[in-house]
Scaffold this motif. Structure first.
Motif, PDB file in Angstrom:
ATOM      1  N   VAL A   1       0.861  -1.180   0.000  1.00 34.78           N
ATOM      2  CA  VAL A   1       0.000   0.000   0.000  1.00 34.78           C
ATOM      3  C   VAL A   1       0.901   1.235   0.000  1.00 34.78           C
ATOM      4  O   VAL A   1       1.776   1.363   0.860  1.00 34.78           O
ATOM      5  N   LEU A   2       0.700   2.112  -0.985  1.00 32.13           N
ATOM      6  CA  LEU A   2       1.482   3.344  -1.092  1.00 32.13           C
ATOM      7  C   LEU A   2       0.630   4.524  -0.651  1.00 32.13           C
ATOM      8  O   LEU A   2      -0.515   4.652  -1.073  1.00 32.13           O
ATOM      9  N   THR A   3       1.198   5.367   0.180  1.00 37.57           N
ATOM     10  CA  THR A   3       0.576   6.631   0.545  1.00 37.57           C
ATOM     11  C   THR A   3       1.489   7.718  -0.007  1.00 37.57           C
ATOM     12  O   THR A   3       2.661   7.797   0.374  1.00 37.57           O
ATOM     13  N   ILE A   4       0.946   8.521  -0.922  1.00 42.83           N
ATOM     14  CA  ILE A   4       1.747   9.513  -1.638  1.00 42.83           C
ATOM     15  C   ILE A   4       1.243  10.907  -1.303  1.00 42.83           C
ATOM     16  O   ILE A   4       0.046  11.164  -1.379  1.00 42.83           O
ATOM     17  N   LYS A   5       2.174  11.775  -0.949  1.00 43.49           N
ATOM     18  CA  LYS A   5       1.823  13.151  -0.600  1.00 43.49           C
ATOM     19  C   LYS A   5       2.756  14.090  -1.366  1.00 43.49           C
ATOM     20  O   LYS A   5       3.970  13.905  -1.361  1.00 43.49           O
TER      21      LYS A   5
ATOM     22  N   ILE B   1      11.216   8.671   1.012  1.00 46.19           N
ATOM     23  CA  ILE B   1      10.590   7.348   0.984  1.00 46.19           C
ATOM     24  C   ILE B   1      10.702   6.746   2.384  1.00 46.19           C
ATOM     25  O   ILE B   1      11.779   6.722   2.975  1.00 46.19           O
ATOM     26  N   PHE B   2       9.578   6.263   2.910  1.00 48.73           N
ATOM     27  CA  PHE B   2       9.531   5.608   4.211  1.00 48.73           C
ATOM     28  C   PHE B   2       8.817   4.271   4.043  1.00 48.73           C
ATOM     29  O   PHE B   2       8.041   4.093   3.103  1.00 48.73           O
TER      30      PHE B   2
ATOM     31  N   LYS C   1      12.667  -2.388   6.177  1.00 55.24           N
ATOM     32  CA  LYS C   1      13.876  -1.845   5.554  1.00 55.24           C
ATOM     33  C   LYS C   1      13.874  -2.251   4.085  1.00 55.24           C
ATOM     34  O   LYS C   1      13.871  -3.436   3.751  1.00 55.24           O
ATOM     35  N   ILE C   2      13.852  -1.242   3.196  1.00 51.49           N
ATOM     36  CA  ILE C   2      13.742  -1.550   1.773  1.00 51.49           C
ATOM     37  C   ILE C   2      15.054  -1.381   1.011  1.00 51.49           C
ATOM     38  O   ILE C   2      15.208  -1.939  -0.051  1.00 51.49           O
ATOM     39  N   THR C   3      15.997  -0.626   1.565  1.00 48.65           N
ATOM     40  CA  THR C   3      17.275  -0.435   0.883  1.00 48.65           C
ATOM     41  C   THR C   3      18.245   0.282   1.801  1.00 48.65           C
ATOM     42  O   THR C   3      17.832   0.952   2.744  1.00 48.65           O
ATOM     43  N   ASN C   4      19.517   0.120   1.515  1.00 45.01           N
ATOM     44  CA  ASN C   4      20.530   0.878   2.262  1.00 45.01           C
ATOM     45  C   ASN C   4      20.645   2.299   1.730  1.00 45.01           C
ATOM     46  O   ASN C   4      20.902   3.222   2.476  1.00 45.01           O
TER      47      ASN C   4
ATOM     48  N   GLU D   1       6.478  12.745  -0.912  1.00 39.68           N
ATOM     49  CA  GLU D   1       6.746  11.852   0.213  1.00 39.68           C
ATOM     50  C   GLU D   1       5.915  10.593  -0.019  1.00 39.68           C
ATOM     51  O   GLU D   1       4.717  10.680  -0.297  1.00 39.68           O
ATOM     52  N   ILE D   2       6.570   9.445   0.077  1.00 41.17           N
ATOM     53  CA  ILE D   2       5.883   8.171  -0.170  1.00 41.17           C
ATOM     54  C   ILE D   2       6.128   7.238   1.008  1.00 41.17           C
ATOM     55  O   ILE D   2       7.276   7.031   1.422  1.00 41.17           O
ATOM     56  N   TYR D   3       5.040   6.709   1.543  1.00 35.97           N
ATOM     57  CA  TYR D   3       5.130   5.683   2.579  1.00 35.97           C
ATOM     58  C   TYR D   3       4.715   4.360   1.950  1.00 35.97           C
ATOM     59  O   TYR D   3       3.661   4.275   1.310  1.00 35.97           O
ATOM     60  N   ILE D   4       5.553   3.335   2.101  1.00 41.42           N
ATOM     61  CA  ILE D   4       5.280   2.006   1.538  1.00 41.42           C
ATOM     62  C   ILE D   4       4.979   1.041   2.678  1.00 41.42           C
ATOM     63  O   ILE D   4       5.844   0.770   3.503  1.00 41.42           O
ATOM     64  N   LEU D   5       3.748   0.558   2.705  1.00 40.88           N
ATOM     65  CA  LEU D   5       3.380  -0.507   3.640  1.00 40.88           C
ATOM     66  C   LEU D   5       3.628  -1.817   2.890  1.00 40.88           C
ATOM     67  O   LEU D   5       2.854  -2.191   2.006  1.00 40.88           O
ATOM     68  N   LYS D   6       4.744  -2.484   3.199  1.00 42.87           N
ATOM     69  CA  LYS D   6       5.144  -3.692   2.480  1.00 42.87           C
ATOM     70  C   LYS D   6       4.353  -4.903   2.965  1.00 42.87           C
ATOM     71  O   LYS D   6       4.363  -5.233   4.141  1.00 42.87           O
TER      72      LYS D   6
END
Length: 172
Positions: free
Chosen positions: A26-30, A39-40, A44-47, A72-77
């Protein structure tokens, strides 16, 4: 997935069937006034965030549209990372779709597909969805009949396999 050859640019040509499933991130984009990309995620999605495909998708969208803003994008993985389920590619396509909607559909579907291909071979499918026979490097899509409702079990071990490494080591 069948690897059918290799192009001079290093990409492998493929013949594969891709099918969307109902597990999703689920992506929340602002949109932001400040020209930055943040990106949040709940995982942990990347170094290096600038190497993340979602970051690259947002950066590409802002560059192509000349918008004077940030995002700003929040990714609920929810899609397991490194499981070969195109989670990152789906998130990249979702980022382009979301940014386009937030900006009154500034880009056509054809332009979005072009941007998707620039991000990765399976990203255009993630834009289209459904069931497709994908050929070439994944960009040549032929719709096929969707699978009837089936149950799938995803069993992901504690390790991942790098897709670029798999292709690099592939021998016909």
């Amino acid at each position: 997935l069948d690897v059918t050859g290799q192009r001079s640019d290093g990409y492998h040509t493929l013949k594969m069937i891709m099918q969307t499933v109902d597990i999703c991130d689920v992506l929340t984009i602002k949109l932001l006034k400040e020209k930055k990309i943040s990106i949040f995620s709940n995982k942990k999605i990347t170094n290096n965030v600038e190497e993340n495909i979602v970051y690259k998708a947002a950066e590409l969208f802002l560059k192509e549209t000349n918008l004077n803003c940030g995002v700003e994008i929040y990714i609920l993985k929810n899609i397991p990372m490194g499981a070969g389920m195109a989670g990152g590619s789906a998130d990249a396509a979702g980022t382009l779709i979301g940014l386009n909607k937030l900006n009154n559909n500034i880009l056509s579907e054809k332009k979005l597909e072009e941007l998707c291909l620039r991000l990765g071979a399976d990203v255009p499918f993630c834009l289209r969805k459904g069931a497709c026979l994908c050929e070439g490097i994944g960009e040549q899509m032929t719709e096929i009949c969707k699978m009837e409702k089936v149950w799938l079990l995803v069993a992901k071990p504690d390790f991942s396999v790098s897709t670029p490494l798999v292709y690099k080591k592939f021998k016909r």
